[in-house]
Write a protein that holds these residues in place. Structure first.
Motif, PDB file in Angstrom:
ATOM      1  N   TYR A  51       0.819  -1.217   0.000  1.00 26.39           N
ATOM      2  CA  TYR A  51       0.000   0.000   0.000  1.00 26.39           C
ATOM      3  C   TYR A  51       0.850   1.264   0.000  1.00 26.39           C
ATOM      4  O   TYR A  51       0.571   2.227  -0.734  1.00 26.39           O
ATOM      5  N   ASP A  52       1.896   1.301   0.806  1.00 23.54           N
ATOM      6  CA  ASP A  52       2.719   2.508   0.950  1.00 23.54           C
ATOM      7  C   ASP A  52       3.547   2.808  -0.295  1.00 23.54           C
ATOM      8  O   ASP A  52       4.099   3.909  -0.414  1.00 23.54           O
ATOM      9  N   ASP A  53       3.631   1.868  -1.218  1.00 18.23           N
ATOM     10  CA  ASP A  53       4.435   2.085  -2.428  1.00 18.23           C
ATOM     11  C   ASP A  53       3.691   2.872  -3.492  1.00 18.23           C
ATOM     12  O   ASP A  53       4.299   3.277  -4.490  1.00 18.23           O
ATOM     13  N   PHE A  54       2.397   3.092  -3.305  1.00 13.94           N
ATOM     14  CA  PHE A  54       1.590   3.734  -4.348  1.00 13.94           C
ATOM     15  C   PHE A  54       0.747   4.869  -3.759  1.00 13.94           C
ATOM     16  O   PHE A  54      -0.464   4.749  -3.586  1.00 13.94           O
ATOM     17  N   PRO A  55       1.390   5.988  -3.446  1.00  4.40           N
ATOM     18  CA  PRO A  55       0.689   7.088  -2.761  1.00  4.40           C
ATOM     19  C   PRO A  55      -0.387   7.764  -3.596  1.00  4.40           C
ATOM     20  O   PRO A  55      -1.223   8.489  -3.052  1.00  4.40           O
ATOM     21  N   ASP A  56      -0.392   7.536  -4.913  1.00  2.00           N
ATOM     22  CA  ASP A  56      -1.373   8.205  -5.773  1.00  2.00           C
ATOM     23  C   ASP A  56      -2.548   7.310  -6.152  1.00  2.00           C
ATOM     24  O   ASP A  56      -3.508   7.775  -6.766  1.00  2.00           O
ATOM     25  N   TYR A  57      -2.489   6.048  -5.770  1.00  2.00           N
ATOM     26  CA  TYR A  57      -3.546   5.113  -6.159  1.00  2.00           C
ATOM     27  C   TYR A  57      -4.751   5.252  -5.227  1.00  2.00           C
ATOM     28  O   TYR A  57      -4.597   5.364  -4.015  1.00  2.00           O
ATOM     29  N   LYS A  58      -5.945   5.267  -5.799  1.00  2.00           N
ATOM     30  CA  LYS A  58      -7.179   5.358  -5.027  1.00  2.00           C
ATOM     31  C   LYS A  58      -7.862   3.989  -5.005  1.00  2.00           C
ATOM     32  O   LYS A  58      -8.178   3.432  -6.046  1.00  2.00           O
ATOM     33  N   TYR A  59      -8.079   3.468  -3.796  1.00  4.20           N
ATOM     34  CA  TYR A  59      -8.586   2.109  -3.630  1.00  4.20           C
ATOM     35  C   TYR A  59     -10.088   2.095  -3.370  1.00  4.20           C
ATOM     36  O   TYR A  59     -10.594   2.878  -2.553  1.00  4.20           O
ATOM     37  N   PRO A  60     -10.825   1.186  -4.009  1.00  5.06           N
ATOM     38  CA  PRO A  60     -12.213   0.954  -3.575  1.00  5.06           C
ATOM     39  C   PRO A  60     -12.193   0.409  -2.148  1.00  5.06           C
ATOM     40  O   PRO A  60     -11.211  -0.195  -1.715  1.00  5.06           O
ATOM     41  N   VAL A  61     -13.285   0.651  -1.427  1.00  2.00           N
ATOM     42  CA  VAL A  61     -13.347   0.259  -0.012  1.00  2.00           C
ATOM     43  C   VAL A  61     -14.475  -0.742   0.181  1.00  2.00           C
ATOM     44  O   VAL A  61     -15.609  -0.519  -0.256  1.00  2.00           O
ATOM     45  N   TYR A  62     -14.144  -1.834   0.850  1.00  2.00           N
ATOM     46  CA  TYR A  62     -15.094  -2.920   1.108  1.00  2.00           C
ATOM     47  C   TYR A  62     -15.387  -2.933   2.609  1.00  2.00           C
ATOM     48  O   TYR A  62     -14.565  -3.375   3.412  1.00  2.00           O
ATOM     49  N   TYR A  63     -16.560  -2.406   3.005  1.00  2.00           N
ATOM     50  CA  TYR A  63     -16.984  -2.388   4.396  1.00  2.00           C
ATOM     51  C   TYR A  63     -17.787  -3.648   4.694  1.00  2.00           C
ATOM     52  O   TYR A  63     -18.667  -4.021   3.907  1.00  2.00           O
ATOM     53  N   PHE A  64     -17.507  -4.285   5.818  1.00  2.00           N
ATOM     54  CA  PHE A  64     -18.313  -5.450   6.174  1.00  2.00           C
ATOM     55  C   PHE A  64     -18.676  -5.427   7.655  1.00  2.00           C
ATOM     56  O   PHE A  64     -17.884  -5.038   8.512  1.00  2.00           O
ATOM     57  N   LEU A  65     -19.922  -5.828   7.922  1.00  2.25           N
ATOM     58  CA  LEU A  65     -20.483  -5.817   9.266  1.00  2.25           C
ATOM     59  C   LEU A  65     -20.123  -7.086  10.023  1.00  2.25           C
ATOM     60  O   LEU A  65     -19.695  -8.079   9.435  1.00  2.25           O
ATOM     61  N   ASP A  66     -20.302  -7.039  11.350  1.00  5.56           N
ATOM     62  CA  ASP A  66     -20.007  -8.195  12.210  1.00  5.56           C
ATOM     63  C   ASP A  66     -18.562  -8.656  12.069  1.00  5.56           C
ATOM     64  O   ASP A  66     -18.248  -9.849  12.113  1.00  5.56           O
ATOM     65  N   GLY A  67     -17.670  -7.683  11.893  1.00  4.34           N
ATOM     66  CA  GLY A  67     -16.278  -8.015  11.666  1.00  4.34           C
ATOM     67  C   GLY A  67     -15.635  -8.784  12.808  1.00  4.34           C
ATOM     68  O   GLY A  67     -14.728  -9.589  12.573  1.00  4.34           O
ATOM     69  N   LYS A  68     -16.112  -8.598  14.017  1.00  3.10           N
ATOM     70  CA  LYS A  68     -15.509  -9.297  15.157  1.00  3.10           C
ATOM     71  C   LYS A  68     -15.656 -10.803  15.041  1.00  3.10           C
ATOM     72  O   LYS A  68     -14.886 -11.563  15.631  1.00  3.10           O
ATOM     73  N   TYR A  69     -16.646 -11.238  14.235  1.00  7.00           N
ATOM     74  CA  TYR A  69     -16.859 -12.675  14.055  1.00  7.00           C
ATOM     75  C   TYR A  69     -16.245 -13.204  12.755  1.00  7.00           C
ATOM     76  O   TYR A  69     -15.823 -14.367  12.704  1.00  7.00           O
ATOM     77  N   GLU A  83      -5.047 -10.314  -4.810  1.00  5.42           N
ATOM     78  CA  GLU A  83      -3.680 -10.799  -5.004  1.00  5.42           C
ATOM     79  C   GLU A  83      -3.561 -11.644  -6.273  1.00  5.42           C
ATOM     80  O   GLU A  83      -2.478 -11.752  -6.852  1.00  5.42           O
ATOM     81  N   ASN A  84      -4.648 -12.233  -6.710  1.00 10.24           N
ATOM     82  CA  ASN A  84      -4.640 -13.058  -7.917  1.00 10.24           C
ATOM     83  C   ASN A  84      -5.264 -12.346  -9.112  1.00 10.24           C
ATOM     84  O   ASN A  84      -5.628 -12.977 -10.097  1.00 10.24           O
ATOM     85  N   ASP A  85      -5.388 -11.021  -8.997  1.00  7.46           N
ATOM     86  CA  ASP A  85      -5.881 -10.183 -10.095  1.00  7.46           C
ATOM     87  C   ASP A  85      -7.284 -10.573 -10.551  1.00  7.46           C
ATOM     88  O   ASP A  85      -7.636 -10.470 -11.719  1.00  7.46           O
ATOM     89  N   LEU A  86      -8.104 -11.021  -9.605  1.00  5.18           N
ATOM     90  CA  LEU A  86      -9.497 -11.337  -9.890  1.00  5.18           C
ATOM     91  C   LEU A  86     -10.436 -10.222  -9.467  1.00  5.18           C
ATOM     92  O   LEU A  86     -11.639 -10.274  -9.723  1.00  5.18           O
ATOM     93  N   ALA A  87      -9.880  -9.217  -8.816  1.00  6.48           N
ATOM     94  CA  ALA A  87     -10.624  -8.043  -8.355  1.00  6.48           C
ATOM     95  C   ALA A  87      -9.591  -6.945  -8.150  1.00  6.48           C
ATOM     96  O   ALA A  87      -8.387  -7.228  -8.059  1.00  6.48           O
ATOM     97  N   PRO A  88     -10.020  -5.701  -8.064  1.00  7.00           N
ATOM     98  CA  PRO A  88      -9.043  -4.631  -7.842  1.00  7.00           C
ATOM     99  C   PRO A  88      -8.451  -4.701  -6.442  1.00  7.00           C
ATOM    100  O   PRO A  88      -9.085  -5.202  -5.511  1.00  7.00           O
ATOM    101  N   TYR A  89      -7.239  -4.190  -6.303  1.00  8.64           N
ATOM    102  CA  TYR A  89      -6.699  -4.016  -4.958  1.00  8.64           C
ATOM    103  C   TYR A  89      -7.645  -3.097  -4.196  1.00  8.64           C
ATOM    104  O   TYR A  89      -8.136  -2.108  -4.739  1.00  8.64           O
ATOM    105  N   MET A  90      -7.917  -3.422  -2.950  1.00  6.69           N
ATOM    106  CA  MET A  90      -8.916  -2.659  -2.203  1.00  6.69           C
ATOM    107  C   MET A  90      -8.541  -2.539  -0.739  1.00  6.69           C
ATOM    108  O   MET A  90      -7.670  -3.253  -0.227  1.00  6.69           O
ATOM    109  N   LYS A 141     -14.249   6.460  -4.789  1.00  8.29           N
ATOM    110  CA  LYS A 141     -15.663   6.642  -4.472  1.00  8.29           C
ATOM    111  C   LYS A 141     -16.439   5.323  -4.463  1.00  8.29           C
ATOM    112  O   LYS A 141     -17.604   5.299  -4.049  1.00  8.29           O
ATOM    113  N   PHE A 142     -15.805   4.247  -4.917  1.00  9.77           N
ATOM    114  CA  PHE A 142     -16.502   2.962  -5.020  1.00  9.77           C
ATOM    115  C   PHE A 142     -16.470   2.261  -3.663  1.00  9.77           C
ATOM    116  O   PHE A 142     -15.418   1.864  -3.167  1.00  9.77           O
ATOM    117  N   LYS A 143     -17.649   2.104  -3.060  1.00 10.98           N
ATOM    118  CA  LYS A 143     -17.745   1.500  -1.733  1.00 10.98           C
ATOM    119  C   LYS A 143     -18.761   0.358  -1.766  1.00 10.98           C
ATOM    120  O   LYS A 143     -19.822   0.467  -2.376  1.00 10.98           O
TER     121      LYS A 143
END
Length: 389
Positions: A51-69, A83-90, A141-143
């Motif tokens: 992540y720290d190697d790409f300061p200009d890249y904007k990542y989609p954010v994946y929020y998920f509930l009940d994370g403690k479980y 990691e297998n290029d099946l979805a964007p880095y997020m 902006k993709f969430k």
């Protein structure tokens, strides 16, 4: 993202090595003191290991509930996808709230006198959590919002009550029966009234109402089937959706299956199939136009994928097509030293020393401060060209 890394991952995928494995991630723990809820809220943020190697890249954010479980499972699955290029880095955000009945339900339960805090919790999400994540991390902006059971109910409630807050909603075995199915008419009204939603929705259900038979399970099944019928018959404009009735799976299994199936559907065109390689630039243009439609935003062809396609076509004796792809990449990414250098190597392999030197010099002019290794490789390449003369 790091194009050399992307290329390596594409090669791994091509060789059919296992896709799901332990992945290195950066883990950040935060406590947000919520004024809206009057209490502290815990979140865990997972970042790609580079992540720290790409300061200009904007990542989609994946929020998920009940994370403690579920955070370990969801993080493992989602990071394996990118990691297998099946979805964007997020960026993955685990929401670890303490009172799910209170926070995930839009109305109070008539019998148990619990719940009804969903709108207050969504106020926290909209006005405190998301701004906090946007402030501290490189977000696009993709969430996506993912919830299971009562969390699935909240995801559906958020869709109609906070239009556009999330681009993608994932509702796994949602408790639609809560409050006499109060969410359903509101959701149907919202989906019917919008001219162009530009949103994605995935909903599933397991054996509730079949193997598990009680009033709540039957009502959950009935609500699900009502929503399924509505979506399939009306096909709301601008909504991309998938609904799955997984009648052989118990309630908890719809979470694991749903994380995979929803991600497969959402990013169904993210990975570039090899048949596109043979079509050259035209194939990439067509494929990424389709991907852009899928994700409701313009997605440029991945430079790593184009470069790999060029190597692939070279290996299949399609030298002209391979060179077209390298030139196409340079047009798309004229400021990428890595792309220009690969074009230079393409010219050199085809015996055009002058073009190779010209492109290598252009690549040197685009070198960034953190690309010293690449700079050294380009200088070595130019020196070898001079030696050959």
């Amino acid at each position: 993202m790091n194009c050399l890394k992307k290329l390596r991952l594409l090669v791994i995928t091509f060789c059919f090595l296992p896709l799901f494995s332990a992945n290195a991630v950066i883990v950040k723990e935060h406590i947000i003191t919520s004024k809206t809820l009057g209490e502290e809220q815990n979140i865990t943020v997972y970042l790609p290991d580079d992540y720290d190697d790409f300061p200009d890249y904007k990542y989609p954010v994946y929020y998920f509930l009940d994370g403690k479980y579920y955070k370990d499972m969801i993080q493992g699955v989602m990071s394996s996808y990118y990691e297998n290029d099946l979805a964007p880095y997020m960026i993955l955000v685990s929401i670890d709230n303490e009172d799910r009945i209170r926070d995930y339900t839009p109305t109070e339960h008539v019998e148990y006198k619990q719940g009804g805090g969903a709108d207050a919790f969504l106020d926290y999400v909209e006005k405190e959590l998301i701004p906090f994540v946007d402030k501290h991390y490189q977000t696009s902006k993709f969430k996506t919002l993912n919830g299971h059971s009562l969390g699935g109910l909240l995801s559906l409630h958020a869709m109609h009550s906070r239009p556009g807050l999330f681009t993608a909603h994932v509702a796994l075995s949602p408790s639609i029966h809560w409050g006499n199915k109060i969410v359903l008419p509101k959701l149907k009204k919202y989906l019917s009234s919008e001219e162009d939603l530009n949103q994605f929705l995935y909903v599933n259900l397991g054996d509730e109402g079949f193997q598990v038979i009680d009033d709540s399970a039957i009502a959950m099944r009935e609500g699900f089937l009502e929503l399924k019928t509505f979506l399939e018959e009306t096909k709301p404009n601008g909504l991309r959706f998938k609904v799955e009735h997984l009648q052989t799976l118990p309630h908890v299994a719809t979470l694991m299956t749903g994380v995979v199936n929803s991600t497969n559907e959402l990013y169904r065109n993210w990975s570039v199939p090899h048949r596109i390689f043979t079509e050259g630039p035209a194939g990439f243009d067509k494929h990424f136009k389709l991907l852009s439609q899928d994700l409701f935003q313009e997605i440029k062809p991945h430079k790593g994928a184009i470069n790999f396609a060029s190597y692939y076509m070279t290996g299949h004796d399609s030298l002209e097509k391979a060179m077209e792809l390298l030139q196409y990449n340079a047009v798309l990414y004229p400021d990428s030293a890595w792309v220009l250098f690969n074009l230079a190597k393409g010219y050199e392999k085809r015996g055009n020393q002058d073009k190779a030197r010209q492109q290598a010099m252009l690549a040197l002019g685009k070198i960034k401060e953190d690309e010293e290794n690449l700079k050294a490789s380009i200088n070595e390449f130019i020196a070898e060209l001079d030696t050959e003369e």
